[in-house]
Design a protein around this motif. Sequence first.
Motif, PDB file in Angstrom:
ATOM      1  N   ARG A  33      -5.867   5.645   4.903  1.00 18.87           N
ATOM      2  CA  ARG A  33      -6.776   5.120   5.925  1.00 18.87           C
ATOM      3  C   ARG A  33      -6.511   3.635   6.173  1.00 18.87           C
ATOM      4  O   ARG A  33      -6.461   3.174   7.312  1.00 18.87           O
ATOM      5  N   GLU A  34      -6.311   2.883   5.095  1.00 21.03           N
ATOM      6  CA  GLU A  34      -6.066   1.437   5.223  1.00 21.03           C
ATOM      7  C   GLU A  34      -4.742   1.153   5.906  1.00 21.03           C
ATOM      8  O   GLU A  34      -4.647   0.307   6.798  1.00 21.03           O
ATOM      9  N   LYS A  93       0.827  -1.203   0.000  1.00 20.62           N
ATOM     10  CA  LYS A  93       0.000   0.000   0.000  1.00 20.62           C
ATOM     11  C   LYS A  93       0.867   1.260   0.000  1.00 20.62           C
ATOM     12  O   LYS A  93       0.519   2.267  -0.636  1.00 20.62           O
ATOM     13  N   ARG A 145      -6.103   9.005  -0.174  1.00 15.36           N
ATOM     14  CA  ARG A 145      -6.839   9.021   1.092  1.00 15.36           C
ATOM     15  C   ARG A 145      -7.229   7.610   1.532  1.00 15.36           C
ATOM     16  O   ARG A 145      -7.095   7.249   2.707  1.00 15.36           O
ATOM     17  N   GLN A 146      -7.736   6.839   0.596  1.00 14.16           N
ATOM     18  CA  GLN A 146      -8.167   5.483   0.910  1.00 14.16           C
ATOM     19  C   GLN A 146      -6.996   4.641   1.403  1.00 14.16           C
ATOM     20  O   GLN A 146      -7.099   3.932   2.405  1.00 14.16           O
ATOM     21  N   LEU A 147      -5.874   4.727   0.705  1.00 15.21           N
ATOM     22  CA  LEU A 147      -4.696   3.950   1.086  1.00 15.21           C
ATOM     23  C   LEU A 147      -4.160   4.391   2.441  1.00 15.21           C
ATOM     24  O   LEU A 147      -3.737   3.558   3.256  1.00 15.21           O
ATOM     25  N   GLY A 203      -8.365   6.697  10.073  1.00 13.61           N
ATOM     26  CA  GLY A 203      -8.300   5.244   9.933  1.00 13.61           C
ATOM     27  C   GLY A 203      -8.229   4.536  11.268  1.00 13.61           C
ATOM     28  O   GLY A 203      -8.896   3.522  11.493  1.00 13.61           O
ATOM     29  N   ALA A 208      -8.363  10.745  -4.084  1.00 17.62           N
ATOM     30  CA  ALA A 208      -9.259   9.771  -3.457  1.00 17.62           C
ATOM     31  C   ALA A 208      -8.521   8.480  -3.135  1.00 17.62           C
ATOM     32  O   ALA A 208      -8.710   7.900  -2.059  1.00 17.62           O
ATOM     33  N   LYS A 209      -7.705   8.021  -4.068  1.00 21.33           N
ATOM     34  CA  LYS A 209      -6.957   6.786  -3.849  1.00 21.33           C
ATOM     35  C   LYS A 209      -5.944   6.960  -2.725  1.00 21.33           C
ATOM     36  O   LYS A 209      -5.774   6.070  -1.885  1.00 21.33           O
TER      37      LYS A 209
END
Length: 210
Positions: A35-36, A16, A31-33, A88, A28-29
Amino acid sequence: MYDHLTVVDHPLVQHKLSLMRDKSASTAKFRQLLREISQLLAYEVTFDMEMEEVEIETPLCKMMAPKLSGKKMALISILRAGNGLLDGILELIPGARVGFVGLYRDPETLQPVQYYFKVPEDLADRLVVVVDPMLATGNSAVATIDLLKKAGATNIRFLCLLAAPEGVARMKEAHPDVPIITASLDKRLNDHGYIEPGLGDAGDRMFGTK
């Protein structure tokens, strides 16, 4: 190399992180990564939290089961980029108390300037985890921990996505009692105080401001 530093080399974390480093990753990607990956790092930073045995009743019988004991942990976000890690971790530990430290880096001196400080009470009784994606010069991290210790915190950990050797050394000098948990120890700081190879400005990439 550093006894106060833990680099989380789990394959999912490293995968990641590589996706986040790629400059083509969208806001967006990214941010998602973030959080993960923050949730994966949270497992490492909380691995030795205190537990207690309490009686519960399953659908079949009563049993003694382990639960977290003591006061809830405090998450302290260094604004603004720290909020990406904070969000996250809160999904994983929704009962955590939350505090914010506002610092910006003077572009000439690279020294932190404080503009906000609001943290939970009773920090002395809590595990305090400071979150900021980047440990670059270390000046903001040191300044934040100085403030938290003055507020009573004694059990402090620093969680970041990337660390530079210069920042790790600065933390070791100023706060040798504060463990650092990160996904990567990168090569160096450039002349502008950015981590190389790094991933750019985490705040700008997270909020789409650049």
